[in-house]
Design an enzyme around this catalytic site. Structure first.
Site, PDB file in Angstrom:
ATOM      1  N   LYS A  48       0.754  -1.047   0.509  1.00 38.57           N
ATOM      2  CA  LYS A  48       0.379  -0.156  -0.796  1.00 38.57           C
ATOM      3  C   LYS A  48       0.587   1.176   0.018  1.00 38.57           C
ATOM      4  CE  LYS A  48      -3.581  -2.441   1.813  1.00 38.57           C
ATOM      5  NZ  LYS A  48      -4.347  -2.465   3.140  1.00 38.57           N
ATOM      6  N   GLN A  71      -3.921  -1.230  10.352  1.00 42.28           N
ATOM      7  CA  GLN A  71      -4.128  -2.764   9.286  1.00 42.28           C
ATOM      8  C   GLN A  71      -4.922  -3.304   9.851  1.00 42.28           C
ATOM      9  OE1 GLN A  71      -3.399  -3.243   5.457  1.00 42.28           O
ATOM     10  NE2 GLN A  71      -4.276  -5.543   6.470  1.00 42.28           N
ATOM     11  N   ASP A  99     -10.731   3.254   4.077  1.00 38.42           N
ATOM     12  CA  ASP A  99     -11.473   2.109   4.046  1.00 38.42           C
ATOM     13  C   ASP A  99     -12.899   2.010   4.046  1.00 38.42           C
ATOM     14  OD1 ASP A  99      -9.226  -0.244   3.757  1.00 38.42           O
ATOM     15  OD2 ASP A  99      -8.736  -0.212   5.959  1.00 38.42           O
TER      16      ASP A  99
END
Ligand code: NAP
Length: 295
Positions: free
Chosen positions: A54, A98, A121
């Site tokens: 990422k 994460q 997200d």
């Protein structure tokens, strides 16, 4: 029939190029690039690998990457304090914590602490609710990528019968919401569904997000159906090697479907591309600009 392959890798590369152009235009106007902060707690190797890719993709798109690593034994308070700091930082447009987090950390409390406008997200209940009632939202990356592939393949989805197999908060449920918004007639199937083959057989669109390798068989499919396979599980082969498999029995489905995403190379590359897309969009919205075209 041999199904067309839906090339997620190529579509994702194009999307990443468009994000890079939007990021450059944003920088020219705002004197700063869109910024994505990624938080990694602990040493979980797959999570560390996801974070590395990422960060690399963010930098390649010409955006600022802020990487924060906390030790496995960090306290809930330390993690919350970091999220507060990132919420307040004007250079940060997107925050990604994460998952999974270590067991002693309350994951939902952390997700709830993220400013919904920076929730790239799309996991915050505020964004889930906004998606459900048809307001502007940040939408979870994987289902957003699936929708893009479907619209690229089929154009207008209006009136089509779609089934989403799986009802997780990160894939199945938002996928179903996106398909409803696109005017599909949507069935959401899960582990208690009584006649899954029958329900799949009625569907023009099949999105499989289960995590059970090759569970959906070719003969379940309606001839000509469009199949999006989100599943990706590493399965040990007789020779000891490990193969990445989707939720759909690919070789069988090729004979029946109209189009299908391969695993790998289908949905997977779309997830990071959509994360970059969400970061660029969040930056524009936070700056009071309209969403960049083509994203
Ligand atoms: P999850 O949270 O474990 O959810 C799985 C869903 O499948 C649940 O809703 C479950 O039903 C349903 N299910 C389980 N067994 C079933 C059965 N026999 N028949 C019908 N439905 C069944 O998984 P997830 O996080 O959504 O992920 C699903 C898959 O997508 C995994 O392979 C994951 O690795 C992959 N994935 C890929 C990406 C990507 O970037 N390509 C991103 C995210 C996830 P219940 O609710 O009834 O338990």
């Amino acid at each position: 029939m041999t199904a067309r392959l839906i090339d997620g890798k190529a579509y994702a590369a194009g999307l990443r190029q468009r994000v890079a152009e939007a990021a450059a235009a944003f920088k020219a106007k705002q004197n700063r690039a869109p910024g994505l902060a990624v938080v990694l707690v602990g040493e979980h190797p797959p999570s560390a690998a996801y974070v590395r890719s990422k960060v690399k993709a963010t930098v390649e798109a010409g955006m600022e990457s802020f990487e924060h690593k906390l030790p496995t034994d960090c306290s809930q308070g330390e993690l919350m304090a970091l999220v507060d700091e990132l919420n307040a930082d004007p250079a940060v447009d997107g925050i990604l914590v994460q998952l999974p987090l270590p067991k002693h950390v309350d994951e939902l409390a952390v997700l709830l602490r993220i400013d919904p406008d920076k929730d790239v997200d799309g996991f915050h209940p505020m964004n889930a609710g906004r998606l459900a009632v048809g307001l502007e939202a940040l939408v979870p990356c994987t289902p957003l990528g699936c929708l893009m592939l479907l619209q690229h393949e089929l154009g207008d989805l209006s009136g089509l019968d779609a089934i989403v197999v799986g009802r997780s908060n990160i894939v199945g449920k938002p996928m179903a919401q996106l398909l409803v918004r696109a005017s599909c007639t949507v069935t959401v199937a899960h582990s208690r569904t009584r006649d899954l083959p029958g329900a799949v057989r009625r569907s023009d669109i099949v999105v499989a997000a289960v995590g059970r390798p090759e569970m959906i068989r070719g003969h379940w499919l309606k001839p000509g159906a469009t199949v999006i396979d989100v599943g990706q599980e590493r399965v040990e082969q007789p020779d000891g090697s490990r193969k990445l498999l989707g939720d759909v029995a690919f070789d069988e489905a090729l004979e029946v479907a109209g189009a299908i995403t391969p695993v790998p190379g289908g949905v997977g590359p779309m997830t990071i591309a959509c994360l970059l897309r969400n970061t660029a969009v969040a930056a524009h919205r936070r700056a009071g600009l309209s969403d960049p075209e083509g994203l």
